[in-house]
Write an enzyme that holds these catalytic residues in place. Structure first.
Site, PDB file in Angstrom:
ATOM      1  N   PHE A 153       0.971  -1.315   0.019  1.00 52.49           N
ATOM      2  CA  PHE A 153       0.023   0.048  -0.132  1.00 52.49           C
ATOM      3  C   PHE A 153       0.770   1.408   0.119  1.00 52.49           C
ATOM      4  CE2 PHE A 153      -2.182  -3.404   2.398  1.00 52.49           C
ATOM      5  CZ  PHE A 153      -3.188  -3.521   1.373  1.00 52.49           C
ATOM      6  N   GLY A 169      -3.438  10.520 -11.148  1.00 52.74           N
ATOM      7  CA  GLY A 169      -2.743   9.815 -12.360  1.00 52.74           C
ATOM      8  C   GLY A 169      -1.775   8.755 -11.505  1.00 52.74           C
ATOM      9  N   CYS A 228      -0.747   3.440 -10.381  1.00 52.41           N
ATOM     10  CA  CYS A 228      -1.726   2.634  -9.655  1.00 52.41           C
ATOM     11  C   CYS A 228      -3.182   2.653 -10.051  1.00 52.41           C
ATOM     12  CB  CYS A 228      -1.309   2.587  -8.093  1.00 52.41           C
ATOM     13  SG  CYS A 228       0.210   1.595  -7.909  1.00 52.41           S
ATOM     14  N   ARG A 259       3.903   8.688 -15.317  1.00 52.16           N
ATOM     15  CA  ARG A 259       2.711   7.685 -15.889  1.00 52.16           C
ATOM     16  C   ARG A 259       1.400   8.391 -15.653  1.00 52.16           C
ATOM     17  NH1 ARG A 259       4.822   2.098 -13.798  1.00 52.16           N
ATOM     18  NH2 ARG A 259       5.751   3.257 -12.410  1.00 52.16           N
TER      19      ARG A 259
END
Ligand code: UDX
Length: 448
Positions: free
Chosen positions: A152, A257, A260, A327
């Site tokens: 996490f 964004g 994940c 990403r």
């Protein structure tokens, strides 16, 4: 116990280094020889606070080793963490090629009974399939067990998160396997939740989808605040103080964004469709976030501003501060629309200039600092709330920009502060501050 970690990306590296930090003997393995050589010499291929110091410390203590040899990584391993990527496929599903080839390789080399722990985010049922795959490929009469131990971690605070997590989830088929993984994690002193493998697999996807939903919800409330004249920061504080809601992940902005949330929400939706289950709320989250990333640009358009042949700067390119990851970053779509409109675009980011240059090449100007970037420009779009960007004062904008037109996608400044200056300051879910001279100084043009 001898622990090996397959994959030295964000997750694998942080997992391996933190396990070494709490005293375990860890070998990190990657097929990428260049990366392994870099790591052996203490050089970090990614930007992640606290990691470099920890790597150096644990290499010196001889608890942390790097190898590109599967023989060295796996023959004596008793515990192997799989932490390779599960990128998104065109149809939204998680691509399991790397996970499957890691499992086959482990099975080929391992000579002792082994527990293979999956850190990679994988769809329901994957861990059990991996067990079958490894049993089919093993060369020695050994016992292979699997466990799901989702991570996490947030990029940019991954080491801190490992030591200060709210919980560690261990999904296993037997108490015996679960207790081995529990023992490994005991030094972290974090509450441990033991579940079935399927529940652990679901916890990971549900956690990310819920957080993406929470952000999206607050973004929609923010958009509505703009119509009714409410202030999203007051509203977020007002609802977040209710402990059932909680204050975290209520920062409105131009959408989430990263590596994940976008990937995992798509994968969960894809999984639900496999069961013919229409996960409507998740579908909306994905849809709304896509639009939210363009919200700031649309606000500029609704003010009838044209950026054709205007000098525009995009400040902050990573999907969030303290990472070099671009990403699914909203900045990329923002740059694209500005270029399409004919703007002359300068960009600045403390950590992602090279990555962005690889995509846009000479279509952009690359500034060396945030202050240099705003020199002589017509408009600023703040996309990522890096400290260096938040530290720019309104007087600096006034002094350096051709005209102080600031679009802030991360609510970096207080509206009351902006009102003290002759600037136009437009943010998300709050009152717009419009400089009285904007229409005089800004030539409003139509795009050709
Ligand atoms: C996330 C999860 O937090 C982590 O538990 C999981 O393991 C991996 O995915 P990460 O993607 O590194 O971590 O970043 P996070 O800090 O969660 O932010 C994700 C995105 O949400 C960023 O684009 C960020 O700007 C955005 N965000 C976050 C908001 O817009 N508002 C918020 O209040 C919080």
């Amino acid at each position: 116990m001898k622990i090996s970690v397959a994959g030295t990306g964000y997750v694998g590296l942080v997992t391996g280094v933190c396990l070494a930090e709490i005293g375990h003997d860890v070998i990190c393995y990657d097929v990428d020889k260049v990366k392994i050589e870099q790591l052996k010499s203490g050089h970090l291929p990614i930007y992640e606070p606290l990691l470099e110091e920890s790597i150096e410390r644990n290499i010196r203590a001889k608890r942390l080793h790097f190898t590109s040899s599967p023989l060295e990584a796996y023959t004596q391993a008793e515990i192997v963490y799989i932490a390779v990527g599960t990128p998104e496929k065109i149809d939204g599903a998680a691509n399991l090629d790397y996970v499957n080839s890691a499992a086959k390789e482990i099975a080929t080399y391992v000579q002792k009974d082994v527990i293979v722990v999956t850190k990679s985010t994988v769809p329901f049922g994957t861990n059990k399939q991996l067990k079958e795959l490894m049993n089919a490929h093993k060369r020695y009469p050994i016992k292979v067990d699997v466990a799901s131990n989702p991570e996490f971690l947030r990029e940019g605070s991954a080491v801190h998160d490992t030591f200060h997590g709210d919980r560690i989830v261990i999904g296993a088929e037997s108490e015996e396997v679960a207790s081995v993984i529990e023992k490994i994690n005991e030094p972290f002193k974090i509450p441990i939740i033991k579940t079935s493998i399927e529940s652990a697999e679901m916890i990971k996807y549900a956690a990310n989808a819920f957080l993406a939903m929470k952000i999206t919800f607050v973004n929609e409330i923010a958009n509505l605040c703009e119509y009714i004249g409410a202030d999203i920061q007051d509203v977020a504080n007002g609802i977040g103080t209710d402990q059932r809601i909680g204050k975290k992940f209520l920062r409105a902005g131009i959408g989430y964004g990263g590596s994940c949330f976008p990937k995992d929400t798509h994968a969960l939706l894809h999984l639900s469709h496999n069961f013919n289950y229409p996960f409507s709320i998740l579908e909306s989250v994905i849809h709304v976030n896509h639009h939210q990333q363009m919200r700031l640009y649309e606000k500029a358009k609704s003010m009838a501003l044209s950026f054709f042949q205007k000098k525009v700067v995009v400040l902050g390119l990573t999907f969030k501060p303290n990472t070099d990851d671009i990403r699914e970053a909203p900045s990329l779509r923002m740059i694209e629309v500005l270029l399409e409109e004919g703007a002359v675009v300068t960009v600045y980011d403390p950590a992602a200039m090279k990555a962005v240059e690889q995509i846009f090449g000479d279509r952009l100007t690359y500034a060396k600092s945030a202050l240099e970037a705003i020199e002589g420009v017509d408009a600023v779009f703040i996309v990522t709330e890096w400290d260096e960007i938040k530290e720019i004062s309104f007087s600096s904008y006034l002094l350096r920009m051709k005209q102080p037109l600031i679009f802030d996608g991360r609510n970096c400044y207080q509206v009351e502060q902006a009102k003290k200056y002759p600037v136009t300051y437009v943010s998300i879910g709050r009152e717009d501050v419009i400089c009285a001279t904007l229409s005089n100084t800004y030539t409003i043009q139509s795009a050709p």
